[in-house]
Design a protein around this motif. Structure first.
Motif, mmCIF file in Angstrom:
data_model
loop_
_atom_site.group_PDB
_atom_site.id
_atom_site.type_symbol
_atom_site.label_atom_id
_atom_site.label_comp_id
_atom_site.label_asym_id
_atom_site.label_seq_id
_atom_site.Cartn_x
_atom_site.Cartn_y
_atom_site.Cartn_z
ATOM 1 N N ASN A 140 -2.782 11.501 6.722
ATOM 2 C CA ASN A 140 -3.064 11.666 8.189
ATOM 3 C C ASN A 140 -3.838 10.702 8.882
ATOM 4 O O ASN A 140 -3.683 9.566 9.917
ATOM 5 N N ASP A 141 -5.088 10.473 8.231
ATOM 6 C CA ASP A 141 -6.294 9.489 8.904
ATOM 7 C C ASP A 141 -5.895 8.019 8.609
ATOM 8 O O ASP A 141 -5.830 7.406 9.365
ATOM 9 N N PHE A 142 -5.042 7.779 7.768
ATOM 10 C CA PHE A 142 -4.387 6.382 7.264
ATOM 11 C C PHE A 142 -3.384 6.112 8.304
ATOM 12 O O PHE A 142 -3.457 4.985 9.085
ATOM 13 N N LEU A 143 -2.755 6.945 8.963
ATOM 14 C CA LEU A 143 -1.644 6.760 10.118
ATOM 15 C C LEU A 143 -2.261 6.632 11.142
ATOM 16 O O LEU A 143 -2.202 5.662 12.032
ATOM 17 N N GLN A 144 -3.265 7.331 11.506
ATOM 18 C CA GLN A 144 -3.976 7.394 12.738
ATOM 19 C C GLN A 144 -4.901 6.135 12.999
ATOM 20 O O GLN A 144 -4.832 5.572 14.061
ATOM 21 N N ASP A 145 -5.353 5.614 11.822
ATOM 22 C CA ASP A 145 -6.226 4.506 12.018
ATOM 23 C C ASP A 145 -5.178 3.302 11.993
ATOM 24 O O ASP A 145 -5.841 2.246 12.677
ATOM 25 N N ARG A 146 -4.044 3.377 11.915
ATOM 26 C CA ARG A 146 -3.007 2.224 12.028
ATOM 27 C C ARG A 146 -2.086 2.532 13.349
ATOM 28 O O ARG A 146 -1.189 1.691 13.495
ATOM 29 N N GLY A 147 -2.358 3.528 13.820
ATOM 30 C CA GLY A 147 -1.577 3.983 15.000
ATOM 31 C C GLY A 147 -0.102 4.274 14.814
ATOM 32 O O GLY A 147 0.750 3.915 15.779
ATOM 33 N N ILE A 148 0.028 4.886 13.722
ATOM 34 C CA ILE A 148 1.276 5.326 13.449
ATOM 35 C C ILE A 148 1.537 6.615 13.406
ATOM 36 O O ILE A 148 0.682 7.477 12.987
ATOM 37 N N THR A 149 2.454 7.158 14.050
ATOM 38 C CA THR A 149 2.851 8.624 14.215
ATOM 39 C C THR A 149 3.493 9.092 12.903
ATOM 40 O O THR A 149 4.047 8.476 12.251
ATOM 41 N N GLN A 150 3.721 10.457 12.928
ATOM 42 C CA GLN A 150 4.269 11.319 11.888
ATOM 43 C C GLN A 150 6.020 10.639 11.872
ATOM 44 O O GLN A 150 6.330 10.418 10.911
ATOM 45 N N ALA A 151 6.284 10.436 13.095
ATOM 46 C CA ALA A 151 7.797 10.164 13.347
ATOM 47 C C ALA A 151 7.957 8.448 12.471
ATOM 48 O O ALA A 151 8.905 8.314 12.205
ATOM 49 N N ASP A 152 6.943 7.791 13.198
ATOM 50 C CA ASP A 152 7.049 6.471 12.531
ATOM 51 C C ASP A 152 7.149 6.141 11.028
ATOM 52 O O ASP A 152 7.769 5.638 10.511
ATOM 53 N N ALA A 153 6.003 7.196 10.513
ATOM 54 C CA ALA A 153 6.188 7.241 9.072
ATOM 55 C C ALA A 153 7.408 7.749 8.487
ATOM 56 O O ALA A 153 7.874 6.904 7.462
ATOM 57 N N ARG A 154 7.973 8.682 9.054
ATOM 58 C CA ARG A 154 9.329 9.049 8.532
ATOM 59 C C ARG A 154 10.357 7.921 8.713
ATOM 60 O O ARG A 154 11.149 7.899 7.855
ATOM 61 N N ASP A 155 10.141 7.266 9.790
ATOM 62 C CA ASP A 155 11.266 6.246 9.805
ATOM 63 C C ASP A 155 11.120 5.038 9.041
ATOM 64 O O ASP A 155 11.852 4.352 8.469
ATOM 65 N N ILE A 156 9.931 4.747 8.720
ATOM 66 C CA ILE A 156 9.512 3.743 7.590
ATOM 67 C C ILE A 156 9.895 4.226 6.361
ATOM 68 O O ILE A 156 10.466 3.309 5.637
ATOM 69 N N VAL A 157 9.749 5.225 6.106
ATOM 70 C CA VAL A 157 10.364 5.850 4.748
ATOM 71 C C VAL A 157 11.724 5.864 4.530
ATOM 72 O O VAL A 157 12.627 5.592 3.520
ATOM 73 N N LYS A 158 12.269 6.327 5.864
ATOM 74 C CA LYS A 158 13.857 6.371 5.832
ATOM 75 C C LYS A 158 14.396 4.878 5.626
ATOM 76 O O LYS A 158 15.458 4.841 4.997
ATOM 77 N N ASN A 159 13.724 3.866 6.306
ATOM 78 C CA ASN A 159 14.221 2.731 6.202
ATOM 79 C C ASN A 159 14.183 2.084 4.783
ATOM 80 O O ASN A 159 14.919 1.521 4.286
ATOM 81 N N GLY A 160 13.073 2.474 4.352
ATOM 82 C CA GLY A 160 12.891 1.942 2.702
ATOM 83 C C GLY A 160 13.959 2.693 2.056
ATOM 84 O O GLY A 160 14.576 1.918 1.013
ATOM 85 N N LEU A 161 14.097 4.048 1.985
ATOM 86 C CA LEU A 161 15.389 4.669 1.184
ATOM 87 C C LEU A 161 16.662 3.773 1.665
ATOM 88 O O LEU A 161 17.365 3.642 0.807
#
Length: 186
Positions: A140-161
């Motif tokens: 969560n800290d990693f995401l927050q430091d980079r301005g990435i929301t949980q939804a963004d993280a899910r989108d990034i992972v979905k795109n990778g899959l």
């Protein structure tokens, strides 16, 4: 940011080639400054991939994430209007276009390329375990430091899959012979 999120399940470098192939087989991409088609874009839209618009707001968010990522690593990013900013903007737009192409082609591919919420959850859990010592707070800290929301993280992972599934689908049946594996000599 996507690199660390995806590093636990990184796809082969060949994905870039697959993306180029996918573009070549018919995904329409229109972008501002990209020719006569850019005049057809509605206000606030900077590019269109197939039927998906990329808005100025999405581009600004991607640039903000890139800037936050660079700052978290002690790097500087050119500010708007300065030398090099156009390159940052272009790279962010290319990333968004690639994400849309992957999503478009995954939808076209159908069931073989479908990604479920459970697969996203499993991959996120694996990423947290592998890259963040199994600690949700570190993630969560990693995401927050980079301005990435949980939804963004899910989108990034979905795109990778989706990239992995597209690669597997496009290259299914491709086999290398022992002759193909041996180094070529004179």
């Amino acid at each position: 940011e996507a690199a660390r999120l995806a590093s636990a399940g990184a796809t082969p470098v060949y994905v870039a080639g697959v993306l180029v192939l996918l573009v070549a087989v018919g995904v329409g991409v229109t972008a501002c400054g990209g020719g006569d088609d850019s005049a057809d874009l509605p206000a606030g839209v900077v590019a269109r991939v197939g039927d998906a618009n990329i808005t100025q707001e999405q581009l600004d968010a991607a640039i903000s994430q890139t800037t936050a990522e660079a700052k978290s690593q002690g790097q500087t990013v050119p500010t708007e209007g300065s030398d090099g900013y156009d390159q940052v903007q272009q790279q962010a737009l290319q990333s968004l276009v690639q994400q849309r192409i992957v999503g478009f082609e995954a939808r076209e591919c159908g069931n073989p390329c479908e990604v479920t919420d459970e697969q996203i959850d499993d991959d996120l859990s694996r990423i947290i375990e592998t890259n963040f010592n199994g600690k949700q707070k570190e993630f969560n800290d990693f995401l927050q430091d980079r301005g990435i929301t949980q939804a963004d993280a899910r989108d990034i992972v979905k795109n990778g899959l989706q990239q992995q599934k597209l690669f597997n689908h496009v290259t299914r049946g491709v086999r290398f012979t022992s002759k193909a594996r041996s180094p070529r000599g004179p």
